[in-house]
Design an enzyme around this catalytic site. Sequence first.
Site, PDB file in Angstrom:
ATOM      1  N   LYS A 112       0.856  -1.194   0.000  1.00 41.35           N
ATOM      2  CA  LYS A 112       0.000   0.000   0.000  1.00 41.35           C
ATOM      3  C   LYS A 112       0.879   1.226   0.000  1.00 41.35           C
ATOM      4  CE  LYS A 112      -4.128   1.891   0.859  1.00 41.35           C
ATOM      5  NZ  LYS A 112      -3.917   2.717  -0.338  1.00 41.35           N
ATOM      6  N   LYS A 114       5.106   1.939   8.431  1.00 45.45           N
ATOM      7  CA  LYS A 114       3.907   2.679   8.855  1.00 45.45           C
ATOM      8  C   LYS A 114       2.714   1.735   9.009  1.00 45.45           C
ATOM      9  CE  LYS A 114       3.709   6.586   6.802  1.00 45.45           C
ATOM     10  NZ  LYS A 114       3.459   7.611   5.775  1.00 45.45           N
ATOM     11  N   LYS A 168       5.007   2.180  -3.057  1.00 48.71           N
ATOM     12  CA  LYS A 168       4.965   3.600  -3.438  1.00 48.71           C
ATOM     13  C   LYS A 168       5.159   3.712  -4.937  1.00 48.71           C
ATOM     14  CE  LYS A 168       4.505   7.602  -1.380  1.00 48.71           C
ATOM     15  NZ  LYS A 168       3.785   7.892  -0.123  1.00 48.71           N
ATOM     16  N   SER A 174      -7.352   5.236   4.450  1.00 47.93           N
ATOM     17  CA  SER A 174      -7.282   4.515   3.172  1.00 47.93           C
ATOM     18  C   SER A 174      -7.671   3.048   3.397  1.00 47.93           C
ATOM     19  CB  SER A 174      -5.870   4.569   2.595  1.00 47.93           C
ATOM     20  OG  SER A 174      -5.722   5.689   1.766  1.00 47.93           O
TER      21      SER A 174
HETATM   22  P1  NAD Z   1       0.494  18.539  -1.254  1.00 45.70           P
HETATM   23  O1  NAD Z   1       1.026  18.405  -2.630  1.00 45.70           O
HETATM   24  O2  NAD Z   1      -0.957  18.704  -1.053  1.00 45.70           O
HETATM   25  O3  NAD Z   1       1.250  19.753  -0.503  1.00 45.70           O
HETATM   26  C1  NAD Z   1       2.623  19.910  -0.458  1.00 45.70           C
HETATM   27  C2  NAD Z   1       2.896  21.326   0.022  1.00 45.70           C
HETATM   28  O4  NAD Z   1       4.274  21.462   0.313  1.00 45.70           O
HETATM   29  C3  NAD Z   1       2.550  22.407  -0.996  1.00 45.70           C
HETATM   30  O5  NAD Z   1       1.887  23.471  -0.319  1.00 45.70           O
HETATM   31  C4  NAD Z   1       3.919  22.904  -1.479  1.00 45.70           C
HETATM   32  O6  NAD Z   1       3.889  24.261  -1.858  1.00 45.70           O
HETATM   33  C5  NAD Z   1       4.713  22.720  -0.211  1.00 45.70           C
HETATM   34  N1  NAD Z   1       6.158  22.651  -0.407  1.00 45.70           N
HETATM   35  C6  NAD Z   1       6.881  21.925  -1.285  1.00 45.70           C
HETATM   36  N2  NAD Z   1       8.199  22.192  -1.148  1.00 45.70           N
HETATM   37  C7  NAD Z   1       8.291  23.107  -0.145  1.00 45.70           C
HETATM   38  C8  NAD Z   1       9.353  23.782   0.471  1.00 45.70           C
HETATM   39  N3  NAD Z   1      10.617  23.579   0.087  1.00 45.70           N
HETATM   40  N4  NAD Z   1       9.071  24.661   1.474  1.00 45.70           N
HETATM   41  C9  NAD Z   1       7.814  24.883   1.870  1.00 45.70           C
HETATM   42  N5  NAD Z   1       6.751  24.269   1.321  1.00 45.70           N
HETATM   43  C10 NAD Z   1       6.997  23.396   0.325  1.00 45.70           C
HETATM   44  O7  NAD Z   1       1.056  17.261  -0.487  1.00 45.70           O
HETATM   45  P2  NAD Z   1       0.467  16.572   0.840  1.00 45.70           P
HETATM   46  O8  NAD Z   1      -0.414  15.470   0.436  1.00 45.70           O
HETATM   47  O9  NAD Z   1       0.027  17.597   1.811  1.00 45.70           O
HETATM   48  O10 NAD Z   1       1.820  15.882   1.368  1.00 45.70           O
HETATM   49  C11 NAD Z   1       2.796  16.607   2.108  1.00 45.70           C
HETATM   50  C12 NAD Z   1       3.683  15.619   2.844  1.00 45.70           C
HETATM   51  O11 NAD Z   1       2.850  14.772   3.632  1.00 45.70           O
HETATM   52  C13 NAD Z   1       4.493  14.674   1.931  1.00 45.70           C
HETATM   53  O12 NAD Z   1       5.723  14.362   2.574  1.00 45.70           O
HETATM   54  C14 NAD Z   1       3.631  13.434   1.871  1.00 45.70           C
HETATM   55  O13 NAD Z   1       4.374  12.271   1.569  1.00 45.70           O
HETATM   56  C15 NAD Z   1       3.115  13.429   3.301  1.00 45.70           C
HETATM   57  N6  NAD Z   1       1.914  12.629   3.486  1.00 45.70           N
HETATM   58  C16 NAD Z   1       0.730  12.959   2.876  1.00 45.70           C
HETATM   59  C17 NAD Z   1      -0.369  12.151   3.064  1.00 45.70           C
HETATM   60  C18 NAD Z   1      -1.715  12.495   2.478  1.00 45.70           C
HETATM   61  O14 NAD Z   1      -2.678  11.757   2.763  1.00 45.70           O
HETATM   62  N7  NAD Z   1      -1.847  13.552   1.739  1.00 45.70           N
HETATM   63  C19 NAD Z   1      -0.281  11.002   3.865  1.00 45.70           C
HETATM   64  C20 NAD Z   1       0.921  10.706   4.492  1.00 45.70           C
HETATM   65  C21 NAD Z   1       2.019  11.534   4.292  1.00 45.70           C
END
Ligand code: NAD
Length: 421
Positions: A69, A93, A105, A350
């Site tokens: 997953k 996780k 992934k 999920s």
């Molecule tokens: P997203 O694409 O919705 O948002 C990412 C954000 O990070 C954007 O606002 C972007 O502008 C910002 N960003 C990128 N580079 C940056 C930097 N150098 N400085 C400041 N801001 C920066 O992505 P998301 O889904 O919110 O995921 C964010 C993190 O959370 C990732 O590491 C992802 O793997 C993790 N994550 C997300 C989920 C989920 O369900 N969405 C689940 C587990 C982990």
Amino acid sequence: MSDHTLLEDALVRLDDAAAHLNIDADVIEKLKYARETTKVRLMIRMDDGSRKSFLAWRCRYDDTRGPTKGGIRFHPEANIDEVETLAFWMTFKCAVMNLPYGGGKGAVEVDPRQLSKAELERLSRAYIQAFARIIGPDRDIPAPDVYTNSMIMGWMADEYAQIVGQAEPAVITGKPIALGGSLGRGDATARGGYYLVRHLAKDLGLDQTLRVAVQGFGNAGQHIARLLAADGHKIVAVSDTEGAVYSAAGLHVDLLTEAKAQGRSVVSTAGQGGHEALAGDALIGVECDLLVPSALENMIHGKNADTVTAKLVLELANGPVTPTADQILAAKGTVVLPDILANAGGVTVSYFEWVQNRQGFYWSEQEIHDRLQAIMEREGRAIWNVAGEKGVTMRTAAYVHALGRLAEAIEAHGTQSFFTS
Ligand code: NAD
């Protein structure tokens, strides 16, 4: 920044955890390498009639505890090391949360902001055409990640259904509700982290109004800001790729989410409601109690970890703190709630979506929240106890907790001593 590959850094955490457990060498041999990583080139027709190719990957890191997953990331700097590392983290996780999954992934090397909406749809469908034989509801189940969203998951589920000739909603999670998505999936990652902080606040000595800084203002960052602000905490700084904004009195979260909804940076709110512009790099060192990295990997590293003033770091992003930064933060007494626990709310909901798709019976939003809260508190408390008993950080404790479960499953196939006695 670290001199090592991301996977080498991630494996340091495996070794740290193994030192606290009496596990068979087979377990480490199995978890040191990705089981299967497939690389393809996706060719799509662009709107101007030309054809363009994009590199794409899907990794199934380990499937001992169940089908793999993990999300699909669209990012210009995506690469195989990152994909395998993210899949490694997913393996741990899912074990942390005791979900019946292994870790996987996927990614495409693309800047989705350079594509039209129709090109984005064609690319999403091409991904599934390329990987349809690898994924499946009992084999490998993708979900959204950075720069992918529920609409993309809907396109992907539809493409898979066309290939296999029947609806298979459980092949992918994070779908729109109307296409078999789960209530509560949208904010699940942030909500899981929020329940965790709320549950451990007293133990952490943070049972008060918190000043919060959020790095990254996408799915995870926006929802955590909203949930914490609704409880009266002050969101003092947030950032995105274009910079940061700051207000000691607390930012107006609705102004920020409105700007993002209109495709603007958080920086565009500077000058309104007391928001001041700040350099993006400065966010890590902003005066606050709780720092929430919600962007990408390696954001808190050897060169800036010392500037962190927060007492608590909630890793909603995957891998935002390097091993060197971990040591600096531990020496300062900063507690890090590690990614494999802190952001596991996303994969947990999920999992709920997959269960609901398979049983064809859907739960209310309140049921989703209650089940998520119960699991976050159960596993968060167990890891808190391991940290206390072994005198280790929450990160090492989370790895010990997960590795124990992974080892039990791997050892159940027989170990060297079983085959030689
Ligand atoms: P997203 O694409 O919705 O948002 C990412 C954000 O990070 C954007 O606002 C972007 O502008 C910002 N960003 C990128 N580079 C940056 C930097 N150098 N400085 C400041 N801001 C920066 O992505 P998301 O889904 O919110 O995921 C964010 C993190 O959370 C990732 O590491 C992802 O793997 C993790 N994550 C997300 C989920 C989920 O369900 N969405 C689940 C587990 C982990």
